[in-house]
Write a protein that holds these residues in place. Structure first.
Motif, PDB file in Angstrom:
ATOM      1  N   THR A 150      19.378  12.784  -4.586  1.00  0.00           N
ATOM      2  CA  THR A 150      20.647  13.466  -4.295  1.00  0.00           C
ATOM      3  C   THR A 150      20.511  14.975  -4.515  1.00  0.00           C
ATOM      4  OG1 THR A 150      21.763  11.450  -4.993  1.00  0.00           O
ATOM      5  CG2 THR A 150      23.130  13.389  -4.735  1.00  0.00           C
ATOM      6  N   SER A 178      27.487  10.192  -4.898  1.00  0.00           N
ATOM      7  CA  SER A 178      27.746  11.310  -5.801  1.00  0.00           C
ATOM      8  C   SER A 178      27.640  12.672  -5.139  1.00  0.00           C
ATOM      9  CB  SER A 178      26.775  11.232  -6.989  1.00  0.00           C
ATOM     10  OG  SER A 178      25.458  11.161  -6.494  1.00  0.00           O
ATOM     11  N   ASP A 254      21.912  11.088   2.269  1.00  0.00           N
ATOM     12  CA  ASP A 254      21.519  10.711   0.913  1.00  0.00           C
ATOM     13  C   ASP A 254      21.541   9.179   0.857  1.00  0.00           C
ATOM     14  OD1 ASP A 254      20.943  10.761  -1.794  1.00  0.00           O
ATOM     15  OD2 ASP A 254      23.023  11.039  -2.407  1.00  0.00           O
TER      16      ASP A 254
HETATM   17 MG   LIG Z   1      21.329   9.725  -6.002  1.00  0.00          MG
END
Ligand SMILES: [Mg+2]
Ligand SMILES: Nc1ncnc2c1ncn2[C@@H]1O[C@H](COP(=O)(O)OP(=O)(O)O)[C@@H](O)[C@H]1O
Length: 403
Positions: A150, A178, A254
């Motif tokens: 990420t 996230s 992601d």
């Molecule tokens: Mg991640």
């Protein structure tokens, strides 16, 4: 989706009735604050989607023309409308020469105003469909958690967005994504809203489903409730990726560490896969397994790029031994800098914003350039040779179906 309208005037009252009228219209989202000539350019510079700007000529028209011309010249995506109590042919001609697509006489003649703005709205939808060149999908992946997927995806996406490319991030960690936390964004809509609207999507509706970062980056957020992620099907992801690559130069995805059907689509559709690993033995072992899996899945090796995160100089394992173990060249090595990485994360900032002079920030800038080069240098339109599919685009432009 509503077309954003920004009103620009030196006289707060001149466009008041227009603002009130537009507030009643469903197809437009008018800014409540009228922007002065001084602040208009800076305000509009930060907007990246199509925007309609109404410049009022009733006070200091010379300056208004200068501002309008600068906006038209330097900002793509802005559609200009000019308005004045003076509707002599000379004024209208000058407005058109400054790039105005419509001219509204004051006091406003409502039966003419809304259709004029609607014409621009339609033009925007058609243009976006016609000038389309498919964007590139960059999927960031690791089969081991916590190695920096990420971090790499968000920092790369923001870096690409600051090169004037249009960039969208898709959070495919559907249950516990996230990306919005990393970038301190509060989404109003999520991937679920987009899926609901996929059948009638147009560029404006799409832009409204995304949350905007100050860099211009758009983010497609994960569902608000983790349990809703179960309702998302692989075909939805396929369709979303098709839609996003029609609207953006880059789509950065992601992903989570399991290669399920959804992640497989992101790997399969990718023009470039950034495969993130760290340098320790367990990470390298998992990396080997993932690369073997990719081979069995038929993921083309030429689109895979190895990103070594948290790189430290070590006598035991170095870049050469990593390359030898995995049989893949290291594309980029990002230095280990936990204080900067965690400070960025805890403030919802990028590494560059947190400490632009750090080695890590420097390395990220280098990586973004390398990614751009890798993608544009390939003589092939796509590193994977192109995966032609008929999608929303072919519904917009029927003749594409026969290609
Ligand atoms: Mg991640
Ligand atoms: N280059 C780096 N140096 C030090 N720590 C890093 C670096 N990159 C990421 N991290 C830290 O590693 C942790 C995991 O990162 P994250 O991006 O959430 O991984 P993943 O998405 O693979 O689970 C975070 O605390 C992050 O700040």
């Amino acid at each position: 989706m509503k077309l954003p309208i920004v009103l620009v005037s030196q006289d707060n009252l001149a466009l008041l009735s227009l603002r009130q009228q537009l507030e009643k219209e469903n197809s437009f989202a008018v800014e409540s604050k009228v922007r002065s000539f001084e602040e208009a350019f800076e305000f509009l510079r930060l907007k990246t989607g199509p925007t309609l700007v109404v410049v009022d000529l009733s006070r200091d028209s010379e300056k208004a023309f200068r501002v309008a011309q600068e906006i038209k010249l330097k900002l793509s995506g802005v559609h200009l409308v000019m308005s004045s109590p003076n509707n002599e042919p000379g004024t209208i001609l000058r407005a058109m020469r400054a790039g105005a697509e419509e001219f509204l006489t004051q006091p406003f003649n409502w039966p003419e105003v809304v259709p004029a703005l609607e014409r621009i709205r339609t033009k925007i939808s058609l243009q976006s469909a016609r000038t389309l060149e498919l964007g590139r999908i960059i999927t960031v992946f690791s089969n081991k958690g916590g190695v920096g997927v990420t971090t790499v995806a968000t920092n790369l996406a923001v870096a690409l967005a600051t090169t004037k490319k249009s960039v969208c991030m898709m959070d495919l960690v559907l249950q516990f994504g996230s990306v919005t936390t990393f970038l301190n964004l509060e989404p109003y809509y999520t991937i679920l809203d987009l899926i609901q609207n996929l059948k009638r999507i147009d560029p404006l509706l799409l832009d409204g489903s995304l949350v905007k970062h100050a860099s211009g980056l758009r983010v497609l957020a994960e569902p608000f409730y983790a349990e809703d992620a179960r309702t998302i099907e692989p075909k939805d992801i396929d369709q979303i990726l098709i839609t996003l690559r029609q609207s953006f130069d880059f789509v950065v995805v992601d992903t989570r560490k399991e290669v399920d059907r959804i992640v497989s689509i992101a790997l399969d559709s990718a023009d470039l896969i950034l495969f993130v690993t760290e340098m320790d033995v367990p990470s390298l072992r998992s990396a080997t397994k993932a690369l073997e899996l990719f081979e069995r899945m038929g993921v083309q090796q030429k689109k895979i790029r190895l990103v070594l995160n948290r790189h430290i100089k070590s006598k035991l394992i170095n870049l050469e031994s990593v390359e030898k173990t995995l049989g893949v060249k290291v594309f980029w090595a990002l230095p280990n800098d936990y204080p900067t990485a965690i400070a960025a994360l805890n403030q919802g900032l990028t590494i560059h914003e947190t400490d632009p002079k750090s080695e890590l920030a420097k390395s990220y800038r280098g990586m973004a350039t390398a990614v751009l080069e890798t993608i544009t240098v390939s003589s092939d339109r796509r590193l994977d040779g192109g995966r032609k599919k008929s999608g929303i685009l072919s519904r917009w432009i029927p003749m594409l179906k026969t290609k």
